[in-house]
Scaffold this motif. Sequence first.
Motif, PDB file in Angstrom:
ATOM      1  N   GLU A 230       0.831  -1.196   0.000  1.00 60.12           N
ATOM      2  CA  GLU A 230       0.000   0.000   0.000  1.00 60.12           C
ATOM      3  C   GLU A 230       0.874   1.258   0.000  1.00 60.12           C
ATOM      4  O   GLU A 230       1.887   1.335   0.711  1.00 60.12           O
ATOM      5  CB  GLU A 230      -0.909   0.020   1.234  1.00 60.12           C
ATOM      6  N   VAL A 231       0.456   2.247  -0.770  1.00 60.13           N
ATOM      7  CA  VAL A 231       1.189   3.510  -0.851  1.00 60.13           C
ATOM      8  C   VAL A 231       1.070   4.256   0.481  1.00 60.13           C
ATOM      9  O   VAL A 231      -0.016   4.369   1.039  1.00 60.13           O
ATOM     10  CB  VAL A 231       0.641   4.388  -2.001  1.00 60.13           C
ATOM     11  N   GLY A 232       2.194   4.763   0.978  1.00 61.58           N
ATOM     12  CA  GLY A 232       2.180   5.547   2.209  1.00 61.58           C
ATOM     13  C   GLY A 232       2.282   4.734   3.485  1.00 61.58           C
ATOM     14  O   GLY A 232       2.402   5.305   4.571  1.00 61.58           O
ATOM     15  N   VAL A 233       2.200   3.410   3.363  1.00 63.70           N
ATOM     16  CA  VAL A 233       2.299   2.564   4.557  1.00 63.70           C
ATOM     17  C   VAL A 233       3.778   2.243   4.789  1.00 63.70           C
ATOM     18  O   VAL A 233       4.287   1.197   4.387  1.00 63.70           O
ATOM     19  CB  VAL A 233       1.464   1.278   4.406  1.00 63.70           C
ATOM     20  N   VAL A 234       4.444   3.169   5.423  1.00 65.46           N
ATOM     21  CA  VAL A 234       5.867   3.030   5.737  1.00 65.46           C
ATOM     22  C   VAL A 234       6.045   3.252   7.234  1.00 65.46           C
ATOM     23  O   VAL A 234       5.577   4.256   7.769  1.00 65.46           O
ATOM     24  CB  VAL A 234       6.717   4.057   4.955  1.00 65.46           C
ATOM     25  N   PRO A 235       6.691   2.338   7.943  1.00 65.29           N
ATOM     26  CA  PRO A 235       6.861   2.510   9.397  1.00 65.29           C
ATOM     27  C   PRO A 235       7.594   3.804   9.715  1.00 65.29           C
ATOM     28  O   PRO A 235       8.560   4.170   9.040  1.00 65.29           O
ATOM     29  CB  PRO A 235       7.704   1.289   9.801  1.00 65.29           C
ATOM     30  N   ASP A 236       7.126   4.494  10.745  1.00 63.63           N
ATOM     31  CA  ASP A 236       7.837   5.688  11.206  1.00 63.63           C
ATOM     32  C   ASP A 236       8.565   5.357  12.504  1.00 63.63           C
ATOM     33  O   ASP A 236       8.625   4.201  12.928  1.00 63.63           O
ATOM     34  CB  ASP A 236       6.868   6.864  11.383  1.00 63.63           C
TER      35      ASP A 236
END
Length: 729
Positions: A230-236
């Motif tokens: 999914e686009v934007g689903v990146v761990p912060d």
Amino acid sequence: MGLLFGLHGPHCLEILQSAVNGDFVPVRRPYMVSRESLVKLFESCRRGKCLSQLHSVTIRAGLTDDILVASKLAELYSKYTSFHNACKVFAEIPQRSGHVWSSILRCYLEEKRYKEILLIFTHMFPNQKPDACATRVALQACAETKAFGLGKTIHGFVKKKSNFSSNLFIGACLIKMYSKFGEMDDALCVFREYSNPDKVLWTAAIAGCKLNGAPAMAIELFARMVRTKEVGVVPDSITLSSVVSACTQTSDLRSGRSVHGYMIRTGMDYDGLSLSNSLLSLYGKTGSARSAAKLFEKMEAKDVISWGSMVACYAHHGNALEALDLFDDMVAKGIELNAVVLISALQACEATCDVERGRRIHKLAVREGLEFDILVATALIDMYMSCCVPDDAIQVFNRMSEIDAVCFSALLHGCVRNGRAYKSLVVFRDMLANDFRPDVFDAVKVLTACSEVGVLQQTSCVHGFTLKGSLSNDPHIIVSLIESYSKCGSLGDAIVVFEHKIDRDVVTWSSMVAAYGLHGKGLEALELFRQMIEHSSVTPNDVSFVSILSACSHAGLVRQGIDIYNLMVKDYKLQPNTKHYAIVVDLLGRAGELDKAMAFIAQMPGPVDANVWGALLNACRIYHNTEMGEFVAKKLLESDPCEVSHYILLSSMYAADKNWVDAAQVRNKVRHKELKVVSGQSVVEIRDRICTFVANDRSHQDFVQIHEMLTLLEEKMVYNDTHQFNYHA
């Protein structure tokens, strides 16, 4: 000029200047302040003074009843002045829309007025349906106040509102709420209802699993999150901190390294101090001191948590000196100290027995006002006890204003470890008097103290406590009771305890064998040992053989003792240690087989321990073999030159042989080396009171009467050549 500060844009400036100068007339003037322009001015406001002037403009413009303007004004009052001013603005709004209620709730949330939020939220329903923002705020308030019932009700309301059920922010709030309630099944059920969860939802689920003791699930969710396309689903950094903490909980170093590798690949390896501290904690608690040190060196920013994690890593994993050096560096740099860092440093002092450094850290604790922090004080007690300065530990304990069971346990265990058996009994009594419940380990320690004191009544009292506290079936308690009763002279009570234990392990059997041996009942010990081998499922270990060999030695059963030793070596294939060797030498020595004992020592592998030479020297003393004794003494003092009992044994051998010159020379050596002789002492119990007597002590209050009685007894005793005392009535 105060009005102009914080406002931006020439058009806004002209409008505001005309309004403030009193030139504003809504219809007739060219710079009439419209609703949209005023809202823009609100957005440009950065200070409370400007805000009060904007409020004046709002009144002159006749827009105080405008819902959007009023809510914006209230929000700014809450942000830049006071919550009270915001409430006054809200109170003046005649008709409150959902947006107004949401603004009110947000202001209350900033002030952490969670109960008022829920009260306002429940009063909204008759006249106004809450919007998504108000619902999120209410869910956060439910989580903070543990309002589980209301939270479930709001969840039901969310499900009925179709546009809410797909709101990811509300979903995240629901997951956080259920996580705080400890209802992770419900939280994960909410998570699964979203087919395309965003970063916030993933993070909420991962953090919830970590919070509720499901770190493995948190790691699994993180792995799924990383694999998603999914686009934007990146761990912060928040997501990564949670999953690293989960790895720490499970001591899963491999997964933790994988997460760290992911961070490096994505350029997030030093994304925030909190994340770096989480990694430090992981490496520190899993014993990866080298990885922790590398990370610590690369960190540009460090706080007290960073330093504390590194000190703890060294202190808890065999690098105590490095921990103390790092702590000194931390103090030199002026880093603020907290309780956690002080405790780790004290534990490092404990490991190295460095009492001087420990005292310096104690002074730092006093300076920081942390001396009486209950955890720091307990660490101080442990440190002083481990460094063999029990008086300092007792002083710390006596100065504490607040004491818990752990403090009492630390003092109790330390007193026993430092030979303060009587003091440990007092501590145990005070612990009970303060309504603290000692645990199994406390009871074991106090039974050890009873064994050292040798007072049967105290052992019986502790036995009663274990029965009352349902501790009597614990195997550690059983063994300690057997040992304590036997050392206090009551073999019968030890047998009763042993026979009441049905499922006996090897330690219980060995303790009872040792008890028989202590009372000189070698044949009974041999019979019990035979029962253990033939009629139980227990296999004897090295401790079992120490017990039975000691019993044979005390009873003079030389042949049986040698048979037992051969049984251990040949049948059970156990490698003898120094205790076994010393007992066999003692066994042969007691029987007068000094040459056989010397031959046995000659065939021992490796260096001979001082205990072995000591056993043979004692036999030489008994049988007046001075020639062999001098040879043995030389070997003994080479292996352990600082043990005073060896010199006393050698002096006694010379004295028994009437060689007073050599005996005096040995005692002079003791004085020259400044070796301390432990004074002998005896104990009697009179009317439930323990009385101790120390050799050459003249400080006892009844000293004169005691010595008069001793003189009277000496007159009635005759010492004959066979070393036996005959009492004449």
